[in-house]
Design an enzyme around this catalytic site. Sequence first.
Site, short mmCIF file in Angstrom:
data_model
loop_
_atom_site.label_atom_id
_atom_site.label_comp_id
_atom_site.label_asym_id
_atom_site.label_seq_id
_atom_site.Cartn_x
_atom_site.Cartn_y
_atom_site.Cartn_z
N HIS A 235 -11.68 18.52 4.29
CA HIS A 235 -10.11 19.06 4.41
C HIS A 235 -10.10 20.00 5.45
O HIS A 235 -10.99 21.13 5.45
CB HIS A 235 -10.01 19.60 3.05
CG HIS A 235 -8.37 20.20 2.79
ND1 HIS A 235 -7.41 19.08 2.94
CD2 HIS A 235 -7.86 21.05 3.02
CE1 HIS A 235 -6.23 19.77 2.94
NE2 HIS A 235 -6.38 21.08 3.11
N THR B 139 -12.38 16.32 -7.20
CA THR B 139 -12.03 16.21 -8.66
C THR B 139 -10.59 15.78 -8.84
O THR B 139 -9.97 15.75 -7.48
CB THR B 139 -12.42 17.60 -9.28
OG1 THR B 139 -11.65 18.69 -8.51
CG2 THR B 139 -13.82 17.90 -9.27
N ARG C 140 -4.56 9.24 0.85
CA ARG C 140 -3.81 8.95 -0.42
C ARG C 140 -4.53 9.91 -1.45
O ARG C 140 -5.68 10.26 -1.67
CB ARG C 140 -4.27 7.60 -1.01
CG ARG C 140 -3.77 6.38 0.28
CD ARG C 140 -2.58 6.36 0.25
NE ARG C 140 -1.65 6.03 -0.55
CZ ARG C 140 -0.05 6.10 -0.65
NH1 ARG C 140 0.59 6.73 0.25
NH2 ARG C 140 0.45 5.68 -1.65
C1 GAR Z 1 -9.32 15.48 9.64
O1 GAR Z 1 -8.76 16.71 10.08
C2 GAR Z 1 -9.45 15.54 8.12
O2 GAR Z 1 -10.07 16.87 7.67
C3 GAR Z 1 -8.21 15.34 7.42
O3 GAR Z 1 -7.59 14.47 8.30
C4 GAR Z 1 -8.48 14.42 9.50
C5 GAR Z 1 -8.67 12.92 9.87
O4 GAR Z 1 -9.21 12.98 11.18
N1 GAR Z 1 -8.08 15.23 6.16
C6 GAR Z 1 -7.30 15.57 5.21
O5 GAR Z 1 -6.44 16.25 5.59
C7 GAR Z 1 -7.43 15.27 3.79
N2 GAR Z 1 -6.92 15.96 2.78
P1 GAR Z 1 -10.24 11.83 11.75
O6 GAR Z 1 -9.19 10.74 11.47
O7 GAR Z 1 -10.15 12.09 13.18
O8 GAR Z 1 -11.30 12.03 10.94
#
Ligand code: GAR
Length: 225
Positions: free
Chosen positions: A112, A144, A94
């Site tokens: 990320h 941020t 979110r």
């Molecule tokens: C991960 O790859 C994380 O970097 C990404 O969601 C995935 C969650 O995986 N986050 C984003 O894209 C945030 N912008 P997980 O639930 O297996 O930790």
Amino acid sequence: MPLPGAALPAIVVLVSGRGTNLRALVAAELPCRIAAVISNRPEAAALAFAREQGIATAIVDHVGFASRAAFEHELTTQIDLHTPTLVVLAGFMRIFSPGFVAHYAGRLLNIHPSLLPAYPGLHTHRRALADGVRVHGCTVHFVTDALDSGPIIVQAAVPVHDDDNEDALSARVLAQEHRLYPQAVRWYLERRLDLAEGRIRVVDAPHPRRPGTRTADALIWPALD
Ligand code: GAR
């Protein structure tokens, strides 16, 4: 005599999905208590894992709120019940308002799946493949106001192989996420992240001329402890 763990700082982890980064944080045995795992999605596998681990969980489902402000008000209430030292976004999908970010200024971390500032937003691996980049990766940063921006703590770079598809590239990056995030949280808890002019320096990190942490297919900088 203090109870074991009583003096450990609390962190709260926010999740939306499968929770592999949460698993990596738990496995790292960090010098903190994961006081709660909170999800905006009731079906998130991360919640089931947290329950198995005996970690308190809460669901703040954005679908049930009339506005982002109302959602964030409830989310803030649930987080602040635990008076966390740090709030860790581990696949929390979110976007936050400036007010929410300000409330947790300096204690809100995100991971990320790209080498920011390249590829903020969604579908990072697909976009990297479409662009034909040869190096991709992941980033841990303070949050941020702007999407997927904020002072960068640590990054891992991985090669893009000729025969990669989205799944293969995603798996290569994810393996590094699981190394970066526990380290970044540990540095935070050890008060080793020094911010000056928008740039983070890890206090007592390995000497800058030392190569970063290298694995068979990744370069991490700053080098892991
Ligand atoms: C991960 O790859 C994380 O970097 C990404 O969601 C995935 C969650 O995986 N986050 C984003 O894209 C945030 N912008 P997980 O639930 O297996 O930790």
